[in-house]
Design a protein around this motif. Structure first.
Motif, short mmCIF file in Angstrom:
data_model
loop_
_atom_site.label_atom_id
_atom_site.label_comp_id
_atom_site.label_asym_id
_atom_site.label_seq_id
_atom_site.Cartn_x
_atom_site.Cartn_y
_atom_site.Cartn_z
N UNK A 10 -2.05 2.40 8.75
CA UNK A 10 -3.23 3.23 8.49
C UNK A 10 -2.92 4.42 7.61
N UNK A 11 -1.78 5.04 7.89
CA UNK A 11 -1.37 6.21 7.08
C UNK A 11 -1.25 5.82 5.62
N UNK A 12 -0.63 4.69 5.34
CA UNK A 12 -0.38 4.28 3.95
C UNK A 12 -1.67 3.84 3.25
N UNK A 13 -2.53 3.12 3.96
CA UNK A 13 -3.79 2.66 3.35
C UNK A 13 -4.66 3.88 3.04
N UNK A 14 -4.74 4.80 3.98
CA UNK A 14 -5.56 5.99 3.76
C UNK A 14 -4.99 6.85 2.63
N UNK A 15 -3.68 7.02 2.62
CA UNK A 15 -3.04 7.81 1.56
C UNK A 15 -3.32 7.22 0.19
N UNK A 16 -3.26 5.92 0.09
CA UNK A 16 -3.50 5.25 -1.19
C UNK A 16 -4.95 5.42 -1.62
N UNK A 59 -15.99 1.36 -7.28
CA UNK A 59 -15.01 1.07 -8.33
C UNK A 59 -13.86 0.23 -7.78
N UNK A 60 -12.64 0.66 -8.10
CA UNK A 60 -11.47 -0.09 -7.64
C UNK A 60 -10.92 0.40 -6.31
N UNK A 61 -11.60 1.36 -5.66
CA UNK A 61 -11.07 1.89 -4.40
C UNK A 61 -10.89 0.79 -3.34
N UNK A 62 -11.86 -0.14 -3.17
CA UNK A 62 -11.63 -1.21 -2.19
C UNK A 62 -10.43 -2.09 -2.55
N UNK A 63 -10.24 -2.32 -3.86
CA UNK A 63 -9.08 -3.11 -4.31
C UNK A 63 -7.78 -2.41 -3.92
N UNK A 64 -7.75 -1.08 -4.10
CA UNK A 64 -6.56 -0.31 -3.73
C UNK A 64 -6.32 -0.37 -2.23
N UNK A 65 -7.38 -0.21 -1.45
CA UNK A 65 -7.24 -0.27 0.02
C UNK A 65 -6.67 -1.63 0.43
N UNK A 66 -7.19 -2.69 -0.19
CA UNK A 66 -6.73 -4.03 0.15
C UNK A 66 -5.26 -4.25 -0.25
N UNK A 101 -10.46 4.61 6.22
CA UNK A 101 -10.07 4.48 4.81
C UNK A 101 -10.97 3.48 4.08
N UNK A 102 -11.31 2.40 4.74
CA UNK A 102 -12.18 1.39 4.09
C UNK A 102 -13.59 1.94 3.90
N UNK A 103 -14.09 2.70 4.86
CA UNK A 103 -15.42 3.26 4.66
C UNK A 103 -15.41 4.24 3.47
N UNK A 104 -14.33 5.01 3.38
CA UNK A 104 -14.22 5.93 2.24
C UNK A 104 -14.10 5.15 0.92
N UNK A 105 -13.34 4.09 0.94
CA UNK A 105 -13.20 3.25 -0.27
C UNK A 105 -14.55 2.63 -0.63
N UNK A 106 -15.30 2.22 0.37
CA UNK A 106 -16.63 1.62 0.12
C UNK A 106 -17.55 2.66 -0.53
N UNK A 107 -17.47 3.90 -0.06
CA UNK A 107 -18.32 4.96 -0.62
C UNK A 107 -17.89 5.32 -2.04
#
Ligand code: NAD
Ligand code: MG
Length: 383
Positions: A347-353, A319-326, A310-316
């Motif tokens: 993991x399920x919740x972080x990835x879903x978000x 924008x605000x995707x890393x903020x959402x993951x965090x 999920x974090x690698x996807x947020x990094x790619x």
């Protein structure tokens, strides 16, 4: 020169180790802050005599004021959500060491940098959630961000030669693998809080210990490294180094690889952040190669440890995707620590978000605060 240090999060794992380093260096304490630990903060105040201190919790701050009333010169005691930031704005520090846990540390980081004060940063969540804002403040004032996270300190140390740094090809970010390295989802389904809090190599605060078990910590560190060293995620490779002796490596364009090694002891990276660009003798023990039986390597399993994917996807996405993951992770970890959700739910919740929105575009501080709140709400609505 004895620097004056404002230490935020002084009662935590990094905070307490920072005071040991400050003692050994003979540095001064310009300010101390904590969340709600009155007993320890009081002992620290009586030892270090900072002119200003803060607690996030108002009732705790009232109690502290009462207890300090017999001091000849009691410190100013601030409280509330903005207290750490206000302490940074008021104190007379040469460097701010931010060891607050979570996005709660973001505004203090921004305030210090905006005032032209260097920040020794342990609080990786603030860089993950608001990295663009942090870099903008640094560009305006020229203040430095010195990494305390052991991996980022290692990379930073390997890049001190400016000529080599220009030909940096990739970062090899090492990971211990955590207590559940090699486990499959069936085994992880039954993992409880006590097991997850039992890290093989490091003794740390509860939140980062859970993050290390889920590999969220490595995902946060991937994003942290992007901001600190200006590389895209595809040029940051994650390598499991089970013994936590190689703290990270860099590879240059000629394929030379430099590594930083040391005992798993946070006092070393804390000290380097405080003394940079100098190196001084310090309390961290030397590495003993006679007792080191070997160094083993492996790859992280992002199919099983979904926080990392999920974090690698947020990094790619950016924008605000890393903020959402965090934000989603902070909420999910708090729920796991209260034993309200399972280990795999994190993991399920972080990835879903992360997958629930594009999160594209630029942002201001208000957008970060809103995105964090919405990510936490996403988690509570998808239990
Ligand atoms: P910890 O939980 O032991 O300590 C956190 C500190 O922050 C405490 O002083 C606490 O009182 C304070 N705090 C908590 N919530 C707060 C709030 N809302 N407002 C103000 N202060 C608050 O955590 P830690 O393990 O010391 O980690 C601190 C930071 O350093 C985290 O960002 C973590 O990821 C990072 N870090 C820690 C280690 C480690 O070895 N512990 C290693 C690398 C990075
Ligand atoms: Mg680390």
């Amino acid at each position: 020169m004895a620097k004056k240090v404002a230490l935020l999060g002084s009662t935590g794992s990094i905070g307490r180790q920072s005071l040991e380093v400050i003692d050994a260096l003979g540095y001064q304490v310009a300010a101390l802050t904590a969340g709600r630990n009155v007993d320890l903060l009081e002992r620290q105040i009586r030892k270090y005599h900072p002119p200003v201190v803060a607690l996030a919790d108002e009732a705790a701050a009232e109690m502290l004021r009462g207890r300090l009333s017999n001091l000849k010169e009691p410190p100013q005691v601030l409280y509330g959500r903005d207290a750490a930031r206000n302490v940074v704005a008021e104190c007379d520090a040469d460097i701010v060491l931010n060891a607050i846990v979570g996005i709660a540390g973001l505004e203090a980081t921004l305030t210090a940098l905006a005032g032209g004060v260097d920040v020794a940063l342990a609080n990786k969540e603030s860089l993950v959630a608001g990295g663009d804002l942090v870099l903008k403040e640094m560009a305006v004032t020229g203040a430095n961000l010195l990494p305390v996270d052991s991996e980022h300190s290692a990379i930073f140390q390997c890049l001190q030669d400016v000529h080599s740094a220009k030909s940096l090809e990739k970062i090899i970010l090492t990971a211990s693998g955590g207590p559940f390295y090699g486990w499959n989802p069936e085994q992880l389904a039954g993992v409880g809080k006590a097991q997850a809090l039992n890290h093989p190599n490091w003794s740390m605060g509860q939140k980062i210990t859970i993050d290390s078990a889920t590999l969220m910590n490595k995902g946060l560190e991937l994003i942290e490294a992007m901001w600190l060293f200006g590389l895209p995620p595809e040029r940051i490779e994650i390598l499991v180094q089970r013994e936590s002796i190689i703290h990270s490596m860099v590879q240059f364009s000629d394929h030379s690889v430099l590594a930083q090694l040391g005992m798993p002891d946070m006092r070393l990276p804390i000290q380097y952040a405080l003394t940079w660009p100098r190196r001084l003798p310090g309390p961290a023990p030397a590495l003993d190669f006679d007792t080191l039986s070997g160094l083993s390597f492996g790859r992280p399993d992002a199919d099983t440890f979904r926080c990392l994917a999920a974090c690698r996807r947020a990094a790619e996405k950016g924008g605000l995707a890393p903020c959402a993951a965090n934000g989603a992770n902070e909420e999910a970890v708090a729920l796991f620590l209260r034993e309200e959700i399972s280990f795999l739910d994190i993991g399920r919740l972080v990835e879903g978000c992360v997958d629930s929105d594009s999160y594209a575009g630029g942002y201001a501080l208000d957008d970060v605060v809103l995105c964090d709140a919405q990510a936490r709400q996403y988690v509570r609505e998808h239990l």
